[in-house]
Design a protein around this motif. Structure first.
Motif, PDB file in Angstrom:
ATOM      1  N   ARG A  14       0.832  -1.213   0.000  1.00 41.53           N
ATOM      2  CA  ARG A  14       0.000   0.000   0.000  1.00 41.53           C
ATOM      3  C   ARG A  14       0.866   1.263   0.000  1.00 41.53           C
ATOM      4  NH1 ARG A  14      -3.822  -2.897   3.940  1.00 41.53           N
ATOM      5  NH2 ARG A  14      -5.709  -3.166   2.715  1.00 41.53           N
ATOM      6  N   THR A  15       2.027   1.224   0.664  1.00 43.18           N
ATOM      7  CA  THR A  15       2.882   2.413   0.672  1.00 43.18           C
ATOM      8  C   THR A  15       3.522   2.644  -0.690  1.00 43.18           C
ATOM      9  OG1 THR A  15       4.915   1.295   1.409  1.00 43.18           O
ATOM     10  CG2 THR A  15       3.433   2.123   3.127  1.00 43.18           C
ATOM     11  N   ASN A  18       0.238   3.879  -3.428  1.00 41.03           N
ATOM     12  CA  ASN A  18      -0.612   4.561  -2.457  1.00 41.03           C
ATOM     13  C   ASN A  18      -1.981   4.975  -2.984  1.00 41.03           C
ATOM     14  OD1 ASN A  18       0.346   6.537  -4.113  1.00 41.03           O
ATOM     15  ND2 ASN A  18       1.250   7.791  -2.506  1.00 41.03           N
ATOM     16  N   ASN A  19      -2.225   4.906  -4.268  1.00 47.63           N
ATOM     17  CA  ASN A  19      -3.544   5.278  -4.788  1.00 47.63           C
ATOM     18  C   ASN A  19      -4.435   4.069  -5.056  1.00 47.63           C
ATOM     19  OD1 ASN A  19      -3.055   8.031  -4.723  1.00 47.63           O
ATOM     20  ND2 ASN A  19      -2.018   7.967  -6.699  1.00 47.63           N
ATOM     21  N   SER A  67      11.639   1.695  -3.891  1.00 40.22           N
ATOM     22  CA  SER A  67      10.827   2.090  -2.733  1.00 40.22           C
ATOM     23  C   SER A  67      11.660   2.083  -1.454  1.00 40.22           C
ATOM     24  CB  SER A  67       9.636   1.144  -2.574  1.00 40.22           C
ATOM     25  OG  SER A  67      10.062  -0.100  -2.066  1.00 40.22           O
TER      26      SER A  67
END
Length: 94
Positions: A14-15, A18-19, A67
Motif C-alpha cells: 500500500r505504501t 498509495n492510490n 521504494s
C-alpha cells in the motif's frame, strides 16, 4: 510461500502503490495476490492503453526496488510478482 507476513507485506504494498484501493473482506494474502495480478494484467488502465505483461512486470519491479520498504519485503514482493507473472503467462499459453 511459507513464513510470509501478508499483513505486513500488504501494508508495505500500500505504501508503494498509495492510490490503490485494497479494501476487501478477504484475507491479506488474497488481497495482495489479487492486487498484484490486476496490476500485472494492467486491469487498472483503459483496454487500449494497456501495456504488455513483461513491461508491467519490469515497471512493478523497478518501483519496488526504488521504494523505501525493507529489503526483505522487497524480495518477497518481487517474488510474488514473478510467480504471478509466470502464472499469467502460463495461462495465456494454454
Amino acid at each position: 510461500m511459507q513464513g510470509m507476513d501478508y499483513d505486513k507485506l500488504l501494508d508495505e504494498y500500500r505504501t508503494i502503490w498509495n492510490n490503490r484501493k485494497l479494501q476487501s473482506e478477504q484475507v491479506p494474502e488474497d488481497i495482495l495476490k489479487e492486487a498484484i495480478s490486476r496490476d500485472l494484467k494492467d486491469e487498472n488502465s483503459h483496454p487500449r492503453a494497456r501495456k504488455p505483461l513483461m513491461v508491467k512486470y519490469f515497471l512493478a519491479t523497478k518501483r519496488i526496488v526504488e521504494s523505501s520498504v525493507p529489503s526483505e519485503s522487497k524480495i518477497m514482493l518481487i517474488r510474488l510478482h514473478l510467480e504471478t507473472a509466470e502464472a499469467i503467462q502460463a495461462g495465456a499459453e494454454e
